[in-house]
Design a protein around this motif. Structure first.
Motif, mmCIF file in Angstrom:
data_model
loop_
_atom_site.group_PDB
_atom_site.id
_atom_site.type_symbol
_atom_site.label_atom_id
_atom_site.label_comp_id
_atom_site.label_asym_id
_atom_site.label_seq_id
_atom_site.Cartn_x
_atom_site.Cartn_y
_atom_site.Cartn_z
ATOM 1 N N ARG A 361 55.577 -165.297 94.467
ATOM 2 C CA ARG A 361 55.347 -164.691 93.216
ATOM 3 C C ARG A 361 53.957 -165.035 92.909
ATOM 4 N N THR A 362 53.632 -163.904 92.246
ATOM 5 C CA THR A 362 52.295 -163.956 91.768
ATOM 6 C C THR A 362 52.337 -163.875 90.228
ATOM 7 N N MET A 363 53.351 -163.789 89.568
ATOM 8 C CA MET A 363 53.351 -163.631 88.153
ATOM 9 C C MET A 363 54.070 -164.504 87.333
ATOM 10 N N VAL A 364 54.213 -164.789 86.110
ATOM 11 C CA VAL A 364 55.048 -165.644 85.357
ATOM 12 C C VAL A 364 56.316 -165.520 85.751
ATOM 13 N N ALA A 365 57.253 -166.681 85.576
ATOM 14 C CA ALA A 365 58.676 -166.359 85.914
ATOM 15 C C ALA A 365 59.396 -165.238 85.129
ATOM 16 N N ASP A 366 59.030 -165.190 83.845
ATOM 17 C CA ASP A 366 59.823 -164.151 83.345
ATOM 18 C C ASP A 366 59.072 -162.777 83.044
ATOM 19 N N ALA A 367 58.323 -162.342 84.078
ATOM 20 C CA ALA A 367 57.655 -161.269 84.234
ATOM 21 C C ALA A 367 58.103 -159.921 83.796
ATOM 22 N N GLU A 368 59.480 -159.885 84.380
ATOM 23 C CA GLU A 368 60.297 -158.544 84.164
ATOM 24 C C GLU A 368 60.618 -158.275 82.785
ATOM 25 N N GLN A 369 60.626 -159.338 81.983
ATOM 26 C CA GLN A 369 60.985 -159.366 80.520
ATOM 27 C C GLN A 369 59.949 -158.737 79.878
ATOM 28 N N HIS A 370 58.919 -158.894 80.288
ATOM 29 C CA HIS A 370 57.614 -158.528 79.701
ATOM 30 C C HIS A 370 57.005 -157.088 80.049
ATOM 31 N N LYS A 371 57.881 -156.380 80.842
ATOM 32 C CA LYS A 371 57.168 -155.322 81.283
ATOM 33 C C LYS A 371 57.375 -154.154 80.303
ATOM 34 N N ALA A 372 58.543 -154.182 79.585
ATOM 35 C CA ALA A 372 58.641 -152.867 78.749
ATOM 36 C C ALA A 372 57.617 -152.929 77.637
ATOM 37 N N ARG A 373 56.866 -154.075 77.443
ATOM 38 C CA ARG A 373 55.751 -153.896 76.461
ATOM 39 C C ARG A 373 54.427 -153.487 76.833
ATOM 40 N N LEU A 374 54.303 -153.402 78.130
ATOM 41 C CA LEU A 374 53.252 -153.170 78.870
ATOM 42 C C LEU A 374 53.379 -151.760 79.396
ATOM 43 N N VAL A 375 54.356 -151.079 79.364
ATOM 44 C CA VAL A 375 54.214 -149.755 79.533
ATOM 45 C C VAL A 375 53.181 -148.752 79.199
ATOM 46 N N THR A 376 52.951 -148.626 78.091
ATOM 47 C CA THR A 376 52.023 -147.990 77.416
ATOM 48 C C THR A 376 50.560 -148.310 78.104
ATOM 49 N N ALA A 377 50.584 -149.371 78.819
ATOM 50 C CA ALA A 377 49.169 -149.760 79.501
ATOM 51 C C ALA A 377 49.084 -149.456 80.812
ATOM 52 N N ASN A 378 50.097 -148.570 81.427
ATOM 53 C CA ASN A 378 50.455 -148.428 82.504
ATOM 54 C C ASN A 378 48.911 -147.546 83.083
ATOM 55 N N GLU A 379 48.263 -147.940 84.194
ATOM 56 C CA GLU A 379 46.763 -147.227 84.631
ATOM 57 C C GLU A 379 47.473 -146.139 85.654
#
Length: 500
Positions: A361-379
């Protein structure tokens, strides 16, 4: 349509008979012959006598010592014969041929040559002198294989000081084909071709930045060859890469090849087939036609069995050897952030079959729950999500990602048969749901712990570059390719580029 702004062609017969050409010409006044210009300082044939001598003495001297120590009769004659046959086998199989693209025969190539040597020497020694012990004879030939394999491997190392001999290429063809060829050659560095200029057919402008010293008329003309030869001379090109098309096909291409060869310029014709390894192409001819037979990709057979064996054995040995490191990494993950040590994720494997992939694990435990709000920052410009400064990544996670240590638990997936040591990146189900027919072909083989995508830039690659690399691997993989990629992975991991 002749040349403008270039030196005169070398001979009067090649000179366009137009006054405007002489007025526009701005090249040097000193006449030079194409073959007198300085060539690459590191020409492939420069060290050929040294290579041949190394093969002869590298096998002959140890073989003589082994045969003499064992008391075999005619030790010197047998060793000398073996050395000559060894060098002959290497020569017949093209190991001493100068390769313009800078590639050298590898370790597996030397092994294949050595096995052929064993067969030839068995026949020769049986016919000439049956008193030589076969086991001793084989042992006597082993040092020669080791010496040649070591030399071949050393010449491939990045720190060996051996520079690639690049061919200076003049691209000839219709504008669209020239643009594509120049763009693809410029986008990759794993070849030995340097585009120095282009000669388009017709008046259509090029979008690439290659210099255009001249153009060919839309219809066949008497000065086609002289125009190309003059452009090659002006830019010191040693190869004309011709892109066939409706305005440059059949009889015109044939006559152009005559003129270029008569003028001393090498010619290559670009095939419309792409992403096919050289080893899969078999040229032949029939009824005056030039045919290219394309060998099907490896999907079954001995190499597939060997790959599976190497995968399972390599994963088992890796887990045993790296056990202390795995424990240390697990402890660092557990005590530096809240959450489980391992991250389990559903990925799509061969033939689109889902499996559970393991990583540290390299992310915080609830990383998948925060992915939706980061979609617009996809590089990434494709279905794969990548973010250089992903806020969900922990401090220790950044270190693990940069060093690729977070991938080590995937050795369990390799041991189970879900993955391979080498293959395309295993995609997520939501990524696969957006694949088109071309991208789905990535799933024709098992995904890998490493692959072309990792040694070529990883997350720095665009989506289309990633797909192109994976498709090349899917169609052209071999055990030798896998071995080379695993070796290159060590350098990529040390470099750390594109890992985030």
């Amino acid at each position: 349509m002749g040349l403008a702004g270039t030196p005169r062609p070398r001979t009067p017969s090649h000179r366009p008979r137009r006054q405007d050409f002489d007025r526009l010409r701005q090249g040097p006044t000193v006449q030079r012959d194409r073959f007198d210009r300085p060539g690459p300082k590191n020409r492939p044939g420069r060290y050929l006598p040294l290579v041949i001598g190394f093969d002869l003495f590298g096998l002959g001297i140890p073989a003589w010592l082994v045969l003499r120590t064992d008391g075999q009769p005619r030790a010197l004659a047998g060793a000398a014969a073996a050395a000559v046959v060894w060098s002959g086998v290497r020569a017949v199989r093209g190991r001493y041929t100068a390769r313009g693209t800078g590639r050298t025969p590898g370790v597996l190539t030397a092994t294949g040559d050595w096995l052929l040597l064993i067969g030839l020497m068995a026949v020769l020694w049986t016919a000439v002198d049956g008193t030589i012990d076969p086991a001793t004879a084989v042992v006597a030939l082993v040092p020669g294989l080791l010496a040649t394999a070591a030399a071949s491997g050393a010449r491939r190392l990045p720190w060996s000081g051996r520079r690639r001999t690049a061919r200076r290429v003049l691209v000839v063809g219709e504008a669209a084909g020239v643009d594509r060829a120049v763009r693809l050659l410029a986008a990759r560095a794993d070849h030995g071709y340097l585009v120095v200029a282009a000669v388009p057919v017709g008046t259509t402008a090029l979008t690439c930045e290659a210099p255009v010293p001249g153009r060919l008329a839309p219809q066949p003309a008497d000065d086609d060859a002289s125009t190309v030869l003059g452009a090659a001379f002006a830019h010191e090109a040693d190869l004309a890469l011709v892109v066939p098309g409706p305005q440059l096909a059949e009889e015109r291409l044939r006559r152009l090849s005559w003129g270029l060869h008569d003028g001393g310029l090498d010619l290559s014709v670009l095939s419309h087939l792409s992403e096919i390894a050289e080893s899969r192409v078999r040229p032949s001819s029939a009824a005056g036609l030039t045919l290219l037979h394309i060998v099907p990709p490896l999907r079954r057979g001995p190499q597939q069995v060997l790959k599976a064996a190497v995968d399972r054995t390599g994963a088992a040995l890796g887990l045993i050897a790296l056990a202390p490191l795995l424990v240390a990494v697990a402890a660092s993950v557990r005590f530096t952030s809240a959450g489980p040590v391992f991250h389990r994720q559903i990925r799509q494997g061969q033939h689109n079959q889902p499996f559970t992939m393991w990583k540290f694990r390299t992310m915080v435990a609830d990383a998948e729950q925060h992915k939706a709000r980061l979609v617009t920052a996809n590089e990434n410009n494709g279905p794969m999500f990548k973010m250089r400064r992903d806020p969900r990544v922990t401090r220790i996670g950044r270190l693990l990602r940069r060093s690729s240590l977070d991938e080590l638990p995937q050795l369990f997936n390799v041991l189970r048969g879900d993955m391979s040591l080498v293959g395309p990146r295993p995609p997520l189900p939501d990524e696969v749901s957006r694949y088109d027919e071309r991208e789905l072909r990535r799933l024709a083989v098992r995904p890998g712990l490493t692959g072309l995508w990792q040694v070529s830039g990883r997350s720095d690659l665009s989506w289309q570059e990633t797909v192109s690399l994976d498709l090349w691997y899917v169609d052209n993989w071999s055990v030798a390719t896998d071995v080379g990629l695993m070796a290159r992975t060590l350098r990529a991991v040390t470099d750390g580029r594109g890992a985030y």
